[in-house]
Motif scaffolding. Structure first.
Motif, short mmCIF file in Angstrom:
data_model
loop_
_atom_site.label_atom_id
_atom_site.label_comp_id
_atom_site.label_asym_id
_atom_site.label_seq_id
_atom_site.Cartn_x
_atom_site.Cartn_y
_atom_site.Cartn_z
N ARG A 15 0.21 5.29 0.72
CA ARG A 15 -0.83 6.15 1.25
C ARG A 15 -0.98 7.43 0.44
O ARG A 15 -0.03 8.04 0.01
CB ARG A 15 -0.55 6.51 2.69
N LEU A 46 0.83 -1.19 0.00
CA LEU A 46 0.00 0.00 0.00
C LEU A 46 0.87 1.24 0.00
O LEU A 46 1.89 1.29 0.68
CB LEU A 46 -0.89 0.01 1.24
N PRO A 67 -7.70 8.80 4.84
CA PRO A 67 -6.74 7.98 4.10
C PRO A 67 -7.33 7.39 2.82
O PRO A 67 -8.52 7.11 2.72
CB PRO A 67 -6.37 6.87 5.08
N TYR A 68 -6.44 7.22 1.87
CA TYR A 68 -6.75 6.54 0.61
C TYR A 68 -5.46 5.86 0.19
O TYR A 68 -4.40 6.47 0.22
CB TYR A 68 -7.19 7.56 -0.46
N TYR A 69 -5.53 4.59 -0.15
CA TYR A 69 -4.32 3.84 -0.46
C TYR A 69 -4.33 3.34 -1.89
O TYR A 69 -5.35 2.86 -2.37
CB TYR A 69 -4.17 2.65 0.49
N ARG A 112 7.64 4.00 1.48
CA ARG A 112 6.23 3.62 1.37
C ARG A 112 5.49 4.41 0.30
O ARG A 112 4.78 3.85 -0.51
CB ARG A 112 5.55 3.85 2.73
N ASP A 113 5.64 5.72 0.32
CA ASP A 113 4.93 6.56 -0.64
C ASP A 113 5.83 6.99 -1.79
O ASP A 113 5.50 7.89 -2.54
CB ASP A 113 4.36 7.80 0.04
#
Length: 124
Positions: A9, A7, A16-18, A29-30
């Motif tokens: 983010r 995921l 939140p929206y993944y 992560r992002d």
């Protein structure tokens, strides 16, 4: 290069929206990813069709190439029937903590004391 299906983010603070992405395990992560293969919107109701959207064909191709899904993504894939996931059992998780047990015992003791006092008052 080890690949993860994980995921990333998006969305604003407390909304939140993944994106479900294929990324190098070493990337943030992002950060950089190879391909977007789905999305997860936890703000939608659990029975909403748009809550989890997956591109099953592309995910299957990446799994064949050796991409490893994270636990949360693996749960989504298992619900969609793309992978099989063995059931996990953690009976300790459902047990209340030490403080909660102390509060239950304290309430029980107060109830017993109140019942004893009521019975004593009724006997007089």
């Amino acid at each position: 290069m080890s690949l993860k299906i994980r995921l990333a983010r998006g969305g604003s603070k407390k909304r939140p929206y993944y994106q479900i992405v294929i990324a190098d395990a070493r990337s943030p992560r992002d950060g950089r990813f190879l391909e977007k293969v789905g999305s997860w919107n936890p703000m939608l109701a659990k029975d909403n069709d748009k809550r989890v959207e997956l591109n099953a064909d592309r995910i299957k191709e990446w799994l064949v190439k050796g991409a490893q899904p994270t636990d949360r993504v693996e749960k989504f894939l298992a619900d969609a029937g793309i992978v099989t996931r063995e059931a996990r059992s953690n009976p300790e998780k459902a047990k209340p903590g030490k403080k909660a047990m102390e509060r239950v015992a304290e309430r029980k003791q107060k109830a017993e004391d109140a019942a004893a006092a009521a019975a004593e008052a009724a006997a007089e």
